[in-house]
Motif scaffolding. Structure first.
Motif, PDB file in Angstrom:
ATOM      1  N   ILE A 170     -52.845 -15.155  -4.554  1.00 31.40           N
ATOM      2  CA  ILE A 170     -51.818 -15.672  -3.670  1.00 31.40           C
ATOM      3  C   ILE A 170     -51.126 -16.831  -4.390  1.00 31.40           C
ATOM      4  O   ILE A 170     -51.790 -17.743  -4.890  1.00 31.40           O
ATOM      5  N   TRP A 171     -49.797 -16.796  -4.428  1.00 35.68           N
ATOM      6  CA  TRP A 171     -49.014 -17.808  -5.142  1.00 35.68           C
ATOM      7  C   TRP A 171     -48.129 -18.575  -4.161  1.00 35.68           C
ATOM      8  O   TRP A 171     -47.571 -17.988  -3.233  1.00 35.68           O
ATOM      9  N   ASP A 172     -47.997 -19.875  -4.398  1.00 38.18           N
ATOM     10  CA  ASP A 172     -47.082 -20.714  -3.632  1.00 38.18           C
ATOM     11  C   ASP A 172     -45.735 -20.711  -4.356  1.00 38.18           C
ATOM     12  O   ASP A 172     -45.654 -21.093  -5.525  1.00 38.18           O
ATOM     13  N   THR A 173     -44.665 -20.289  -3.667  1.00 37.38           N
ATOM     14  CA  THR A 173     -43.365 -20.177  -4.336  1.00 37.38           C
ATOM     15  C   THR A 173     -42.701 -21.532  -4.560  1.00 37.38           C
ATOM     16  O   THR A 173     -41.751 -21.625  -5.344  1.00 37.38           O
ATOM     17  N   THR A 174     -43.197 -22.570  -3.896  1.00 35.45           N
ATOM     18  CA  THR A 174     -42.646 -23.913  -4.118  1.00 35.45           C
ATOM     19  C   THR A 174     -43.273 -24.580  -5.335  1.00 35.45           C
ATOM     20  O   THR A 174     -42.578 -25.030  -6.250  1.00 35.45           O
ATOM     21  N   SER A 175     -44.609 -24.593  -5.363  1.00 39.40           N
ATOM     22  CA  SER A 175     -45.302 -25.210  -6.497  1.00 39.40           C
ATOM     23  C   SER A 175     -45.439 -24.269  -7.691  1.00 39.40           C
ATOM     24  O   SER A 175     -45.736 -24.699  -8.797  1.00 39.40           O
ATOM     25  N   LYS A 176     -45.236 -22.966  -7.413  1.00 38.77           N
ATOM     26  CA  LYS A 176     -45.378 -21.929  -8.443  1.00 38.77           C
ATOM     27  C   LYS A 176     -46.794 -21.889  -9.015  1.00 38.77           C
ATOM     28  O   LYS A 176     -47.001 -21.581 -10.194  1.00 38.77           O
ATOM     29  N   GLN A 177     -47.772 -22.182  -8.159  1.00 38.25           N
ATOM     30  CA  GLN A 177     -49.173 -22.189  -8.558  1.00 38.25           C
ATOM     31  C   GLN A 177     -49.951 -21.136  -7.767  1.00 38.25           C
ATOM     32  O   GLN A 177     -49.593 -20.799  -6.633  1.00 38.25           O
ATOM     33  N   CYS A 178     -51.040 -20.658  -8.373  1.00 42.08           N
ATOM     34  CA  CYS A 178     -51.948 -19.758  -7.673  1.00 42.08           C
ATOM     35  C   CYS A 178     -52.807 -20.586  -6.731  1.00 42.08           C
ATOM     36  O   CYS A 178     -53.486 -21.528  -7.152  1.00 42.08           O
ATOM     37  N   VAL A 179     -52.775 -20.252  -5.422  1.00 44.86           N
ATOM     38  CA  VAL A 179     -53.480 -21.054  -4.427  1.00 44.86           C
ATOM     39  C   VAL A 179     -54.722 -20.363  -3.862  1.00 44.86           C
ATOM     40  O   VAL A 179     -55.566 -21.007  -3.246  1.00 44.86           O
ATOM     41  N   SER A 180     -54.835 -19.038  -4.059  1.00 45.24           N
ATOM     42  CA  SER A 180     -56.018 -18.303  -3.610  1.00 45.24           C
ATOM     43  C   SER A 180     -56.276 -17.158  -4.570  1.00 45.24           C
ATOM     44  O   SER A 180     -55.345 -16.636  -5.206  1.00 45.24           O
ATOM     45  N   ASN A 181     -57.540 -16.762  -4.645  1.00 45.93           N
ATOM     46  CA  ASN A 181     -57.919 -15.701  -5.576  1.00 45.93           C
ATOM     47  C   ASN A 181     -59.026 -14.861  -4.939  1.00 45.93           C
ATOM     48  O   ASN A 181     -60.056 -15.389  -4.521  1.00 45.93           O
TER      49      ASN A 181
END
Length: 405
Positions: A170-181
């Motif tokens: 799961i990626w956050d489109t604001t931070s552009k980071q992976c937030v869940s795996n």
């Protein structure tokens, strides 16, 4: 015995592709269906009687994914030729080509507001594009193997992706980071998508399973083992109460997520089924597979309260919407082995007067501007040469007549 009125029924099937169907998607108004195929073509089918079908020519390899934009004014396609194309879905079929991936592209997905497009590729990346300016924005890198699918959440704040590295991210489109795996030790997910209110995701597993995860608490809610081969695609009914699955075992399965059980097994394809999708209103769904046929089904089983449920889901997309743990799914993981009695529908045995659609197919060639100009210039040159030849021949004929006289 024929199916009861509340059971799904096969209404018609479309013939036109020359190879396996890889992707299907309904237009927002429900009047057209777009399909992608191994034959390198996109096709646009109209549901009106006697309507022509359009075959869009432009990709140079297998077309792996197709999707309408939310307004229906664009079609996006992905291909093994490493490109993404945007088409205007009309008889002219004008298109623009996006190049950024360095390997085959496996999926395309528009954000709900139509402003962005997410693409997944075998180059191990997800790329996000701005549709207004039609330009590349950024890449998401964390997968260690081919990325098979990437989808926006209904509110556009998240992207879910699945890869042959056996993870769903799961990626956050604001931070552009992976937030869940989410990881799996057995198989990998071929396809993944959000449910209509964005609280859960469903994955279609190469290990024959379908899994429902709650992304708010990062827990597996339901685990279905109803197929005998890999699951290639899933599609949520717009109400969020049902999930349809497509598998290489040649069947479609419809799962009741409220009760946590299999309710229908649909047969109609010969060979693996690669794709399935509900229409935007949920009254229809379509499927395609290795037999190169596109089947169109009428849902029937959830038409009474569908619109009310869709309105409820839309309200919950507000930024401050609280979690609804008891909305539609059990809180505890549910393993379903297919032992509860289900309805099996085989339209080949039940449907006698099935409507077959083999419409007139119009090929729509896609050229970039420079190609179009050069072709026009060639045609003009040929026309001028022919006129010169005609004038010279006429002059010779006049001279010959004068000499004889």
């Amino acid at each position: 015995m024929a199916s009861a009125p509340e059971d799904p029924v096969l209404e018609r099937y479309f013939k036109g592709h020359k190879a396996a169907i890889t992707s299907v998607d309904f237009s927002p108004n429900g009047k057209q269906l777009a399909t992608a195929s191994w034959d390198t073509f996109l096709m646009l089918w109209n549901f009106r009687p006697q309507a022509r079908a359009f075959r869009y020519v432009g990709h140079k390899d297998v077309v792996t994914s197709v999707q309408f934009s939310p307004l229906g004014n664009l079609l996006a396609s992905a291909s093994r030729d490493r490109t993404v194309r945007l088409w205007i879905p009309d008889k002219r079929g004008k298109s623009s080509e996006f190049k950024a991936h360095t390997a085959p592209v496996r999926s395309v997905d528009f954000s709900a507001d139509g402003q962005f497009l997410a693409t997944a590729s075998e180059d191990k990346s997800i790329k996000v594009w701005n549709m207004y300016r039609q330009r590349f924005l950024y890449s998401l890198y964390r997968h260690t193997h081919w990325v098979r699918c990437a989808k926006f959440s209904p509110d556009g704040r998240l992207i879910v992706s699945c890869s042959e590295d056996k993870t769903v991210k799961i990626w956050d489109t604001t931070s552009k980071q992976c937030v869940s795996n989410f990881s799996d030790s057995v198989g990998f997910a071929n396809f993944v998508d959000f449910n209509p209110n964005g609280t859960c995701i469903a994955s279609a597993g190469s290990d024959h399973t379908v899994k429902i995860w709650d992304i708010r608490v990062n827990k597996l809610l339901q685990h279905y083992q109803v197929h005998s081969c890999g699951v290639n695609c899933v599609s949520f009914h717009p109400s969020g109460n049902y999930l349809i699955t497509a598998s290489s075992d040649g069947t479609l399965k419809i799962l009741d997520l409220l009760e946590g059980r299999l309710i229908y097994t649909l047969q109609g394809h010969t060979g693996p089924v690669f794709t399935v999708a509900f229409s935007k209103g949920g009254e229809l769904f379509s499927s395609g597979g290795a037999d190169a046929q596109v089947l169109l089904w009428r849902t029937n089983f959830d038409e009474l309260n569908c619109k009310d449920v869709i309105k409820r889901n839309l309200k919950r997309l507000h930024l401050d919407s609280p979690p609804h743990l008891f909305d539609i799914y059990p809180r505890i993981p549910h393993s379903h082995e297919g032992k509860i009695e289900t309805v099996e529908i085989n339209p080949k045995l039940e449907v006698i007067d099935l409507q077959t659609s083999t419409p007139t197919v119009v090929d729509v060639l896609s050229f970039d501007s420079t190609t179009t100009v050069s072709i026009l210039e060639q045609r003009l040159t040929l026309t001028e040469d022919k006129l010169k030849d005609c004038l010279e021949n006429q002059q010779k004929l006049c001279n010959a007549i004068q000499q004889k006289s």
